[in-house]
Design an enzyme around this catalytic site. Sequence first.
Site, short mmCIF file in Angstrom:
data_model
loop_
_atom_site.label_atom_id
_atom_site.label_comp_id
_atom_site.label_asym_id
_atom_site.label_seq_id
_atom_site.Cartn_x
_atom_site.Cartn_y
_atom_site.Cartn_z
N HIS A 105 42.43 63.77 79.30
CA HIS A 105 43.89 63.73 79.26
C HIS A 105 44.38 62.35 78.86
CE1 HIS A 105 43.32 66.92 82.57
NE2 HIS A 105 42.99 67.34 81.39
N CYS B 263 46.85 72.32 61.50
CA CYS B 263 47.36 71.29 62.42
C CYS B 263 46.26 70.59 63.23
CB CYS B 263 48.41 71.87 63.35
SG CYS B 263 47.77 73.11 64.47
C1 PEP Z 1 43.05 72.46 67.30
O1 PEP Z 1 42.24 73.07 67.98
O2 PEP Z 1 42.85 72.10 66.12
C2 PEP Z 1 44.38 72.12 67.86
C3 PEP Z 1 45.32 71.61 67.10
O3 PEP Z 1 44.54 72.32 69.17
P1 PEP Z 1 43.99 71.34 70.32
O4 PEP Z 1 43.40 70.14 69.62
O5 PEP Z 1 45.16 71.00 71.15
O6 PEP Z 1 42.98 72.19 70.97
#
Ligand code: PEP
Length: 746
Positions: A363, A676
């Site tokens: 975190h 993303c």
């Molecule tokens: C991902 O898995 O690429 C994502 C954007 O989500 P997180 O990194 O929050 O798991």
Amino acid sequence: MPNTFESESRKLLGRLRDTMADKAAGQERLDKITHLTADSMGTEVCSIYLFRDDETLELCATQGLNPESVHQTRMKLGEGLVGRVARTGKVINAADAPSAKGFRYMPETGEEIYSSFLGVPIQRLGEKLGVLVVQSKEAREFSADEIYALEVVAMVLAEMAELGAFVGEGAALQARHTQSVLIRGVTAQEGTAEGHIWLHEPRVVVTNLVGDDPAKEHARLTEAVENLRVSVDQLMAVASGDTEQVQVLEAYRMFANSKGWLRRMEENIDRGLSAEAAVEKEQSDVRARMLQANDAYLRERLQDLDDLSNRLLRILTGQGTQTGAELPENPILVARNIGPGELLEYGRQLRGIILEEGSVGSHAAIVARALAIPLVIGAKRIQNEALNGDHVMVDGDQGVVHLRPDDTVVNAFRDKMAMQAKAQERYASIRDKPAVTLCGKTIRLDMNAGLMADLPSLESSGAEGVGLFRTELQFLVRSQMPKRTELAALYSRVLDAAQGKRVVFRTLDIGSDKVLPYMQAQDEPNPALGWRAIRVGLDKPGVMRMQLQALLRAANGRPLSIMFPFVAQYEEYTAARAEVNKAIARETKLGHPLPEKLEIGAMLETPSLAFACKKFYEEVEFLSIGGNDLKQFFFAADRENERVRRRYDTLNVSFLSFIEDIIARCKATNTRLSFCGEDAGRPVEALCLAAIGLHSLSMRPASVGPVKHLLRRCNLDDVRKVIHDARDAGEQSVRPAVMEYLRGLS
Ligand code: PEP
Ligand code: MG
């Protein structure tokens, strides 16, 4: 006889204290200590070896060996008996040293006439400083009491070294905490920073080592332990409900009531140490064990015991975490580990963060990333090496820390920072320009966010909107479940700050590496493949319903975009969508305004969703590829595991072909698609994704400039050809070919 031994031990400590009090030079003090120790232990020889660098020990003082060999005799770590004590941190007690395993004869010292050898490490809180040795002609093993006595002398030596008592000429006698040190860790957030150390938990300095009145020291220890027990009980009462914290506190309580722990500290007092020195000696022993423990559970428990000793030391010395020191200019935070809430309290005033432990997905790392503060994790020894206010340079790109850097490093590092600043200026100059490639394609660049503090970046980065708002951060930084009204107010402020720009709210993505402190931790064999994200949301829909309602209320008639994380099959999407419909029906019934426009999408993070039926693609309003998760499942390589997480290149042809396939499916059904994951913010990766047809990318705010800069200089048709040619030629990764193309750009 223990009593005689105890009084001998106390006498020796008293004499050592007098030596410390003398206004003598470092070398003279060391000489006196060897003399005193040999005399008190009845041995012909006593020698002190100190590290002159990480690998080499130097004989710094001796009683009994050839005085000419002082500062001449050196040995490598692991070499000879002395080197072995230094390497292993363990005592060597040999009646016939010359025939002991690993003995190395050093003619210049004249030591061949000595048969018995006792060597103990000189270490302070797990940090190795040198070796203390006694030798005698008589072939005999030393008794447990004698070993203990020598260990106490070694401890006093370590404390005195910490206090700068042995400073003199030569590398081995340099004042502690003055040398420049390079510490290698792991990158958790890129970027560079220069500043001054701020210790999250400043170390306790024990100046009063010797206890003249054992009864008084016993009483002080008893009272302090009692205070400690009470404070743990109080913490326990506050923490009830927080399972993880309760578990740690239970371990604390067990240790605080442990008879063995108390007895060992009491014995230290009997042998002449003050109460605080007795605690520190025990703590040092625990640290030494901790360094050798291979078992993760055992290490954690020893860590608890170490924390507890720190608390006890603070009670005894009155040194709190609040030392009254002011946060230095450009503070660089140093801690063993830190929680997200504590990190947020420091906020953007920090220039950099260095953690001894931590993980890329912790975190704290998530928050550091959100705040764009360079973070190096796994920086071993930093807590021992660094002092408050020390000059430090953090290279978050390489995962390296330069503590008290010398001029050459300072100059090179500042050059690097200046180049980065220049690049930033370049990016700022194109902030308001679109990301149009040379072939005329416009790529949409959004930013990822998760905190209110991120929103100002919408303006400064030039991002068009928020392509991913990770709502779990708000849940992770609290100690209890946020209320619907709080969430609604927060989401509303996010929409206000976005001033009409699109914000895609991702519903709670918890589980796996993101564990809420106030939810029951699941004991899962493989959490990344476990009960996480939408699986939790659908199985326990209370929180999801509350969040959907908060989002609808926050929108208060404005357009709203909601995205569900970790959808693995069509049915999960339809079930989540049904929850949205229910929430809308409820809001309608209550007469609340509905969003002027509502779009519901999903994250594509599992290979299974890529192959979902056409109907899913037709129905879902938009998709965003979560490359971080998708890549870990595609290559079966844990994104949290340092050993494998960098093993497979995103520009591997298999992965790019897979993404191309998803793009084609979306094209066929006219489904909006974006990307993303972290790779969207890496310029070369972003360029390749754009070239194969991904025209909407969401990234950290700091990446928007560099990505836009590169896109504006490239022709996607050319890049696509480079990618396809490399693939056709049988390359494993298209990276070398793309880099070659980039080198050819003017
Ligand atoms: C991902 O898995 O690429 C994502 C954007 O989500 P997180 O990194 O929050 O798991
Ligand atoms: Mg993910």
